[in-house]
Motif scaffolding. Structure first.
Motif, PDB file in Angstrom:
ATOM      1  N   ALA A 180     -45.884  50.659 115.121  1.00 29.39           N
ATOM      2  CA  ALA A 180     -44.593  51.338 115.235  1.00 29.39           C
ATOM      3  C   ALA A 180     -44.745  52.633 116.015  1.00 29.39           C
ATOM      4  O   ALA A 180     -45.627  53.438 115.714  1.00 29.39           O
ATOM      5  N   PRO A 181     -43.919  52.857 117.022  1.00 26.78           N
ATOM      6  CA  PRO A 181     -44.036  54.102 117.803  1.00 26.78           C
ATOM      7  C   PRO A 181     -43.597  55.311 116.988  1.00 26.78           C
ATOM      8  O   PRO A 181     -42.889  55.179 115.981  1.00 26.78           O
ATOM      9  N   ARG A 182     -43.998  56.482 117.419  1.00 22.87           N
ATOM     10  CA  ARG A 182     -43.573  57.728 116.765  1.00 22.87           C
ATOM     11  C   ARG A 182     -42.214  58.130 117.331  1.00 22.87           C
ATOM     12  O   ARG A 182     -42.113  58.959 118.229  1.00 22.87           O
ATOM     13  N   THR A 183     -41.203  57.515 116.812  1.00 19.19           N
ATOM     14  CA  THR A 183     -39.853  57.743 117.315  1.00 19.19           C
ATOM     15  C   THR A 183     -39.323  59.111 116.878  1.00 19.19           C
ATOM     16  O   THR A 183     -39.663  59.608 115.811  1.00 19.19           O
ATOM     17  N   PRO A 184     -38.464  59.714 117.687  1.00 19.41           N
ATOM     18  CA  PRO A 184     -37.904  61.024 117.322  1.00 19.41           C
ATOM     19  C   PRO A 184     -36.849  60.870 116.228  1.00 19.41           C
ATOM     20  O   PRO A 184     -36.190  59.840 116.107  1.00 19.41           O
ATOM     21  N   ALA A 185     -36.679  61.909 115.433  1.00 18.15           N
ATOM     22  CA  ALA A 185     -35.618  61.923 114.431  1.00 18.15           C
ATOM     23  C   ALA A 185     -34.271  62.083 115.122  1.00 18.15           C
ATOM     24  O   ALA A 185     -34.134  62.887 116.050  1.00 18.15           O
ATOM     25  N   THR A 186     -33.286  61.321 114.701  1.00 16.17           N
ATOM     26  CA  THR A 186     -31.968  61.392 115.344  1.00 16.17           C
ATOM     27  C   THR A 186     -30.871  61.819 114.378  1.00 16.17           C
ATOM     28  O   THR A 186     -29.710  61.881 114.759  1.00 16.17           O
ATOM     29  N   ALA A 187     -31.233  62.089 113.125  1.00 12.46           N
ATOM     30  CA  ALA A 187     -30.231  62.409 112.108  1.00 12.46           C
ATOM     31  C   ALA A 187     -29.825  63.874 112.173  1.00 12.46           C
ATOM     32  O   ALA A 187     -30.666  64.768 112.218  1.00 12.46           O
ATOM     33  N   THR A 188     -28.520  64.110 112.173  1.00 13.85           N
ATOM     34  CA  THR A 188     -27.971  65.455 112.051  1.00 13.85           C
ATOM     35  C   THR A 188     -27.200  65.516 110.740  1.00 13.85           C
ATOM     36  O   THR A 188     -26.270  64.734 110.520  1.00 13.85           O
ATOM     37  N   ALA A 189     -27.581  66.443 109.864  1.00 21.29           N
ATOM     38  CA  ALA A 189     -26.963  66.534 108.546  1.00 21.29           C
ATOM     39  C   ALA A 189     -25.500  66.938 108.639  1.00 21.29           C
ATOM     40  O   ALA A 189     -25.102  67.749 109.474  1.00 21.29           O
ATOM     41  N   THR A 190     -24.694  66.352 107.771  1.00 18.41           N
ATOM     42  CA  THR A 190     -23.294  66.730 107.644  1.00 18.41           C
ATOM     43  C   THR A 190     -23.166  67.852 106.607  1.00 18.41           C
ATOM     44  O   THR A 190     -24.154  68.254 105.986  1.00 18.41           O
ATOM     45  N   ALA A 191     -21.945  68.314 106.388  1.00 20.81           N
ATOM     46  CA  ALA A 191     -21.720  69.315 105.344  1.00 20.81           C
ATOM     47  C   ALA A 191     -22.123  68.764 103.988  1.00 20.81           C
ATOM     48  O   ALA A 191     -22.633  69.495 103.129  1.00 20.81           O
ATOM     49  N   ALA A 192     -21.932  67.470 103.788  1.00 21.40           N
ATOM     50  CA  ALA A 192     -22.344  66.840 102.532  1.00 21.40           C
ATOM     51  C   ALA A 192     -23.861  66.756 102.450  1.00 21.40           C
ATOM     52  O   ALA A 192     -24.465  67.036 101.409  1.00 21.40           O
ATOM     53  N   GLY A 193     -24.485  66.361 103.543  1.00 18.95           N
ATOM     54  CA  GLY A 193     -25.932  66.215 103.559  1.00 18.95           C
ATOM     55  C   GLY A 193     -26.671  67.513 103.373  1.00 18.95           C
ATOM     56  O   GLY A 193     -27.761  67.553 102.798  1.00 18.95           O
ATOM     57  N   ALA A 194     -26.078  68.612 103.841  1.00 20.06           N
ATOM     58  CA  ALA A 194     -26.725  69.918 103.726  1.00 20.06           C
ATOM     59  C   ALA A 194     -26.861  70.355 102.275  1.00 20.06           C
ATOM     60  O   ALA A 194     -27.701  71.199 101.947  1.00 20.06           O
ATOM     61  N   LEU A 195     -26.045  69.766 101.398  1.00 18.64           N
ATOM     62  CA  LEU A 195     -26.085  70.120  99.978  1.00 18.64           C
ATOM     63  C   LEU A 195     -27.035  69.225  99.191  1.00 18.64           C
ATOM     64  O   LEU A 195     -27.267  69.459  98.004  1.00 18.64           O
ATOM     65  N   GLY A 196     -27.575  68.191  99.848  1.00 12.13           N
ATOM     66  CA  GLY A 196     -28.400  67.216  99.156  1.00 12.13           C
ATOM     67  C   GLY A 196     -29.828  67.666  98.935  1.00 12.13           C
ATOM     68  O   GLY A 196     -30.284  68.684  99.473  1.00 12.13           O
ATOM     69  N   ASP A 197     -30.551  66.900  98.154  1.00 12.59           N
ATOM     70  CA  ASP A 197     -31.956  67.160  97.844  1.00 12.59           C
ATOM     71  C   ASP A 197     -32.815  66.756  99.045  1.00 12.59           C
ATOM     72  O   ASP A 197     -32.782  65.600  99.467  1.00 12.59           O
ATOM     73  N   PRO A 198     -33.591  67.679  99.618  1.00 17.65           N
ATOM     74  CA  PRO A 198     -34.446  67.337 100.757  1.00 17.65           C
ATOM     75  C   PRO A 198     -35.439  66.212 100.447  1.00 17.65           C
ATOM     76  O   PRO A 198     -35.917  65.528 101.346  1.00 17.65           O
ATOM     77  N   GLY A 199     -35.751  66.021  99.175  1.00 26.74           N
ATOM     78  CA  GLY A 199     -36.672  64.963  98.793  1.00 26.74           C
ATOM     79  C   GLY A 199     -36.014  63.612  98.627  1.00 26.74           C
ATOM     80  O   GLY A 199     -36.685  62.630  98.303  1.00 26.74           O
ATOM     81  N   ASP A 200     -34.718  63.555  98.849  1.00 27.19           N
ATOM     82  CA  ASP A 200     -33.944  62.317  98.720  1.00 27.19           C
ATOM     83  C   ASP A 200     -33.670  61.786 100.128  1.00 27.19           C
ATOM     84  O   ASP A 200     -32.756  62.249 100.794  1.00 27.19           O
ATOM     85  N   PRO A 201     -34.449  60.825 100.607  1.00 24.93           N
ATOM     86  CA  PRO A 201     -34.356  60.428 102.014  1.00 24.93           C
ATOM     87  C   PRO A 201     -33.133  59.580 102.326  1.00 24.93           C
ATOM     88  O   PRO A 201     -32.518  58.981 101.435  1.00 24.93           O
ATOM     89  N   LEU A 202     -32.787  59.537 103.608  1.00 24.12           N
ATOM     90  CA  LEU A 202     -31.753  58.603 104.052  1.00 24.12           C
ATOM     91  C   LEU A 202     -32.241  57.192 103.806  1.00 24.12           C
ATOM     92  O   LEU A 202     -33.426  56.889 103.981  1.00 24.12           O
ATOM     93  N   ALA A 203     -31.317  56.307 103.421  1.00 23.80           N
ATOM     94  CA  ALA A 203     -31.697  54.929 103.113  1.00 23.80           C
ATOM     95  C   ALA A 203     -31.016  53.915 104.018  1.00 23.80           C
ATOM     96  O   ALA A 203     -31.610  52.891 104.362  1.00 23.80           O
TER      97      ALA A 203
END
Length: 565
Positions: A180-203
């Motif tokens: 698997a290549p080392r792909t760049p991160a493409t996720a930009t957090a929303t206002a909702a995501g900014a309040l979430g637990d950093p240890g809770d990954p996108l699924a």
């Protein structure tokens, strides 16, 4: 991490009844059953292979598969490594696949080796070529249909499925040097995501409808997937022994949330990769399907076919329906009268999950058979706001439905601007849908904000006119759009597909509307057409209102009737 994980979700599911059925795959006219234990074994094998090829936390896995039980397994396997899944609908064209590759940058793609005569890998290759080298080539996992044995190591030509980072047969245990290549991160957090637990990954991420521009990829955290699945299961009344029909692609939010809710309630998913109404009805009968979620296009084909072939569907308990073609009330009456099944309108989207709202059995049919409902979880907050200044509106007034809660998208993939545009200054998600608060905790869906018609100064839901047209015994399907008429005022124009051999006329249908509707709601013209222009999306077939508006604007000289053209 404070939230529940998909790994613990699966462990609890298996521990409760290890040999109970988790999934039933329909392959042709045959079925292949997978137990809960076998599902977990498959997940662990895929997880080991993904780890072997070097999939990393935060990366993306694209799942280019039909509705097979393996689609569920890939979700659990990717999440076990902290990666997220983006489903690719097998009906997508090359441009749509290219868009997903650019926005999500998957490190691995799982692709069906052979499905319904489609060359999915060939399409994937063309989409990669169209990126002009801007996207790192993902490693490719080739997936066989349920029940098909794996080829021997010498019979698998890995080079034939290599986009540049290697390939392997999923489940073989032999990744053949794929990396698997080392792909760049493409996720930009929303206002909702900014309040979430950093240890809770996108699924998981879902492609939006794209009705307001380029489709966006809305992503959700792992704990949100689990929490919403459990809330939906409780609201739908899913219990062990229940079987849910999964026709809508799991690459879309309605199909995905339906499947996850079924597992959360201890039920089994009946996976339909190719929808044939006769075959589907027969397997619904033999497998005793209890729950179905879909649009009235899906239900309509089942209803019309059942009228011809019949069958015992007495196991049906709960139907969630979205109205795309104006047939939801007809379907609900059929389900009630023939099978004593409860039907409810539903509401959801890629950004807030499907089945976010639906009604309860305590609501009257006049309410329950319409889109909308009550939030499935006390953690979900909904308000009706003025779409221009976001001020709260009183119960009974139409406004934009806005949402806050753990179900709201935590990030957008490959679209930094979307995260800012989709939220109000005080953190509410703008759904772009008009709705009305009923005053008792419910919300009745009206229409997309862009579909509402302003007629003689009044805001009118075209569905009100469509429902009246569809109530005519000679009308099979009805759709109403707005065009700019003389003087710059909006006019409502109706399109109907008649019942075979029905004697309907434009004048007669306008009079039919005038009998019960206010004069300003009566269509200025009604065109009788042979069939509606439609588009197929992840959540069902929708009428192409844009094309109808073009026809209406072109046909201002006279009303059309295809039977006399």
């Amino acid at each position: 991490m404070t939230g529940a994980t998909l790994a613990s979700f699966l462990d609890e599911f298996v521990a409760a009844a290890p040999e109970a059925t988790a999934g039933i795959d329909v392959i042709g006219t045959d079925t292949v059953t997978i137990t809960r234990t076998r599902l977990r074994d498959r997940v662990r094998l895929l997880e080991a292979e993904l780890a072997e090829v070097g999939l990393r936390r935060g990366q993306c896995v694209a799942v280019f598969l039909p509705n097979w039980s393996d689609t569920v397994a890939w979700q659990f396997a990717a999440s076990a490594l902290g990666a997220h899944v983006i489903g690719i609908n097998t009906r997508y064209n090359i441009g749509e696949v290219e868009h997903v590759l650019r926005a999500a940058r998957p490190a691995v793609v799982a692709v069906a080796e052979d499905f319904h005569g489609l060359d999915l890998f060939g399409m994937l290759g063309e989409a990669m070529s169209a990126t002009d080298g801007d996207v790192d080539p993902p490693a490719v996992a080739v997936v066989r249909a349920p029940g098909d044995p794996l080829p021997s190591a010498t019979d698998f030509d890995s080079a034939a499925f290599d986009l540049g980072s290697g390939s392997w047969h999923a489940g073989s245990g032999d990744t053949r040097g794929a990396s698997a290549p080392r792909t760049p991160a493409t996720a930009t957090a929303t206002a909702a995501g900014a309040l979430g637990d950093p240890g809770d990954p996108l699924a998981v991420a879902f492609t939006t409808s794209g009705s307001t521009g380029t489709p966006k990829l809305a992503a959700h955290r792992e704990s949100a997937v689990v929490g919403h699945a459990r809330a939906d299961a409780a609201g739908m009344g899913i219990v062990p022994g229940d079987v849910t029909l999964c026709v809508l692609p799991l690459s879309g939010v309605f199909g995905f949330n339906t499947a996850m809710a079924t597992l959360a309630g201890g039920g089994a998913v009946l996976m339909i990769p190719v929808f044939d109404p006769v075959v589907t009805l027969r397997v619904m009968e033999s497998e005793r399907v209890s729950h179905v979620v879909g649009g009235d296009d899906l239900y309509g084909r089942l209803h019309d076919t059942w009228r011809e072939v019949r069958g015992d569907l007495s196991s049906l308990k709960w139907l969630g329906i979205a109205d795309f073609l104006g047939r939801s009330h007809e379907i609900a009456r059929w389900a009630r009268d023939e099978f004593d099944a409860l039907t409810t309108g539903v509401f959801g989207s890629s950004e807030v999950f499907a089945l976010m709202l639906f009604w309860s059995s305590d609501d009257s049919e006049s309410v329950r058979w319409n889109g909308g409902g009550r939030p499935v979880s006390a953690e979900i907050s909904v308000r009706i706001a003025d779409p221009y200044d976001d001020s709260a509106m009183p119960d009974g007034d139409q406004g934009e439905l806005q949402v806050r809660g753990p179900n709201v998208a935590d990030a957008y993939l490959g679209n930094p601007e979307a995260a800012a545009q989709a939220f109000t200054a005080d953190g509410w998600f703008r759904s772009g849908d008009l709705a009305v608060a009923t005053g008792d905790g419910g919300f009745t869906y009206v229409c997309r904000a862009g579909d509402a018609l302003r007629l003689r100064g009044f805001l009118v839901d075209p569905a009100e006119i469509e429902t009246r047209l569809a109530a005519h015994t000679g009308v099979q399907t009805a759709k109403v759009v707005g065009i700019t008429g003389p003087g710059g005022y909006t006019q409502a124009v109706g399109f109907v597909v008649p019942v075979a051999n029905a004697a309907v006329t434009a004048a007669g249908l306008r009079q039919w509307c005038a009998d019960t509707l206010a004069a300003f709601k009566v269509p200025s013209a009604v065109h009788v057409i042979e069939k509606m222009p439609t588009t197929v999306g992840g959540n069902g077939t929708k009428i192409r209102a844009v094309e109808l508006r073009e026809w209406a604007q072109q046909w201002t000289d006279r009303e059309r009737d295809f039977r006399s053209e």
